[in-house]
Every structure is written in C-alpha cells, then in structure tokens.
Design a protein around this motif. Structure first.
Motif, PDB file in Angstrom:
ATOM      1  N   GLU A  32      -3.964   8.428  -6.203  1.00  0.00           N
ATOM      2  CA  GLU A  32      -2.744   7.649  -6.353  1.00  0.00           C
ATOM      3  C   GLU A  32      -2.982   6.494  -7.327  1.00  0.00           C
ATOM      4  O   GLU A  32      -4.001   5.812  -7.253  1.00  0.00           O
ATOM      5  N   GLY A  33      -2.058   6.304  -8.247  1.00  0.00           N
ATOM      6  CA  GLY A  33      -2.155   5.204  -9.194  1.00  0.00           C
ATOM      7  C   GLY A  33      -2.938   5.532 -10.449  1.00  0.00           C
ATOM      8  O   GLY A  33      -2.918   4.756 -11.400  1.00  0.00           O
ATOM      9  N   THR A  49      -4.514   3.346 -15.275  1.00  0.00           N
ATOM     10  CA  THR A  49      -3.990   3.278 -13.913  1.00  0.00           C
ATOM     11  C   THR A  49      -2.732   2.420 -13.894  1.00  0.00           C
ATOM     12  O   THR A  49      -2.512   1.596 -14.785  1.00  0.00           O
ATOM     13  N   ILE A  51      -0.995   0.378 -10.724  1.00  0.00           N
ATOM     14  CA  ILE A  51      -1.022   0.052  -9.308  1.00  0.00           C
ATOM     15  C   ILE A  51      -0.212  -1.221  -9.093  1.00  0.00           C
ATOM     16  O   ILE A  51      -0.448  -2.226  -9.761  1.00  0.00           O
ATOM     17  N   THR A 119      -5.237  -2.950   1.152  1.00  0.00           N
ATOM     18  CA  THR A 119      -4.541  -1.889   0.427  1.00  0.00           C
ATOM     19  C   THR A 119      -5.509  -1.031  -0.378  1.00  0.00           C
ATOM     20  O   THR A 119      -5.343   0.193  -0.455  1.00  0.00           O
ATOM     21  N   ILE A 120      -6.514  -1.634  -0.981  1.00  0.00           N
ATOM     22  CA  ILE A 120      -7.484  -0.859  -1.773  1.00  0.00           C
ATOM     23  C   ILE A 120      -8.213   0.136  -0.874  1.00  0.00           C
ATOM     24  O   ILE A 120      -8.338   1.317  -1.209  1.00  0.00           O
ATOM     25  N   ARG A 122      -7.189   1.411   1.967  1.00  0.00           N
ATOM     26  CA  ARG A 122      -6.256   2.458   2.386  1.00  0.00           C
ATOM     27  C   ARG A 122      -5.991   3.448   1.256  1.00  0.00           C
ATOM     28  O   ARG A 122      -5.868   4.650   1.500  1.00  0.00           O
ATOM     29  N   ARG A 123      -5.926   2.951   0.045  1.00  0.00           N
ATOM     30  CA  ARG A 123      -5.693   3.841  -1.092  1.00  0.00           C
ATOM     31  C   ARG A 123      -6.873   4.799  -1.264  1.00  0.00           C
ATOM     32  O   ARG A 123      -6.686   5.988  -1.494  1.00  0.00           O
ATOM     33  N   GLY A 126      -6.734   7.451   1.350  1.00  0.00           N
ATOM     34  CA  GLY A 126      -5.719   8.440   0.974  1.00  0.00           C
ATOM     35  C   GLY A 126      -6.187   9.350  -0.147  1.00  0.00           C
ATOM     36  O   GLY A 126      -5.947  10.567  -0.115  1.00  0.00           O
ATOM     37  N   ASP A 127      -6.858   8.777  -1.143  1.00  0.00           N
ATOM     38  CA  ASP A 127      -7.379   9.582  -2.252  1.00  0.00           C
ATOM     39  C   ASP A 127      -8.377  10.621  -1.758  1.00  0.00           C
ATOM     40  O   ASP A 127      -8.374  11.773  -2.204  1.00  0.00           O
TER      41      ASP A 127
END
Length: 152
Positions: A32-33, A49, A51, A119-120, A122-123, A126-127
């Motif tokens: 993502e991003g 990127t 973000i 947030t980083i 969590r990203r 997710g990645d």
C-alpha cells in the motif's frame, strides 16, 4: 528512528517466496502506498510512494543478498530514511516464514504522526498479509534474481 518488525508464514516453498521478493517492480501489487519501483541495476532501485497524500521519491541500495536467505537494503537518496532486512526461513517443503525488520526515520509532519500513531507498523503488517495472499494465490513467482550481493 523506529523499528518495525512483522512476520508471516506463506504456503509456498522458500525459493518461491524469495524469488518473488526479488521482483521489486511487482511491489505495488501488494504494498500500500507504493506507486512504482524502478530497478536501476542489480543493487539499486528508485521508489515512488504516496502516503497520506505526500509523494516521495527515494533510492535504495541492496547491501546484502543471499538467495533463499535474506535481502538487506538502505536508502541512499531522497527524503525517506530507512534500512531493512527481509529474511526467509524454510519451515518445510511447502511453507516459508518471511520476516521483515525495518528501521524507519520519519521525515515531515505526516510521517512523524504516522509513526507516533502506529500507522507505519499497521501498514507493514498489511503489506505482509497482502504479500502472503499475492504469492499463495499465484502459487508461483513472477520472476527471480538469484545473484549474491555481499556486504561491503
């Protein structure tokens, strides 16, 4: 600088997981991003990127790469400062543990807020889940680079 660590077990052989990770230009399909990665040569990539509405371009250098073992990198230019290591551990013939550890130094208000609020992390989580889905759904890598890059 903060450290982010995430591990995922994938249902593919170690060589399949590793080979797919060497296909940097495919990263936007599961990260993502990440808008684009251009592989400049065996060691260098240019990232674009976006973000939190902020677009960044930066270059990375692979500093250590051992087939089916690990890939380590660091940024060499741009506003983004990071270094990281992705490692691959064979669990059995058809399962691999992929572990990503990154040291990230946020730059700018958006990145500092993202770091402070988790947030980083969590990203990245997710990645890694999306990488698992991507490689398991495909069942095979889109390509491979099996060269060795030694530190120093």
């Amino acid at each position: 600088m903060s450290t982010v660590k995430e591990t995922v077990d994938v249902e593919v052989p170690v060589h399949t997981a590793y080979n797919q990770w060497t296909q940097f230009e495919e990263f936007p399909k599961f990260m993502e991003g990440v808008e684009r990665i251009t592989q400049l040569d065996d060691r260098h990539n240019r990232w674009t990127t976006k973000i939190g509405g902020v677009r960044r371009e930066f270059d990375t250098e692979i500093v250590d790469q051992l087939p089916d073992g690990r890939i380590a990198w660091r940024t060499t230019s741009g506003d983004t400062r990071q270094k990281g290591l992705v490692s691959f551990q064979r669990l059995d013939e058809t399962h691999t543990r992929v572990e990503l550890v990154m040291d990230v130094e946020p730059s700018g208000a958006v990145e500092k807020t993202a770091d402070a609020t988790g947030t980083i992390a969590r990203r990245v989580k997710g990645d890694m889940r999306r990488f698992k889905d991507y490689i398991e759904h495909r069942g095979a890598e889109t390509g491979a680079w099996r060269g060795r890059i030694t530190p120093g």
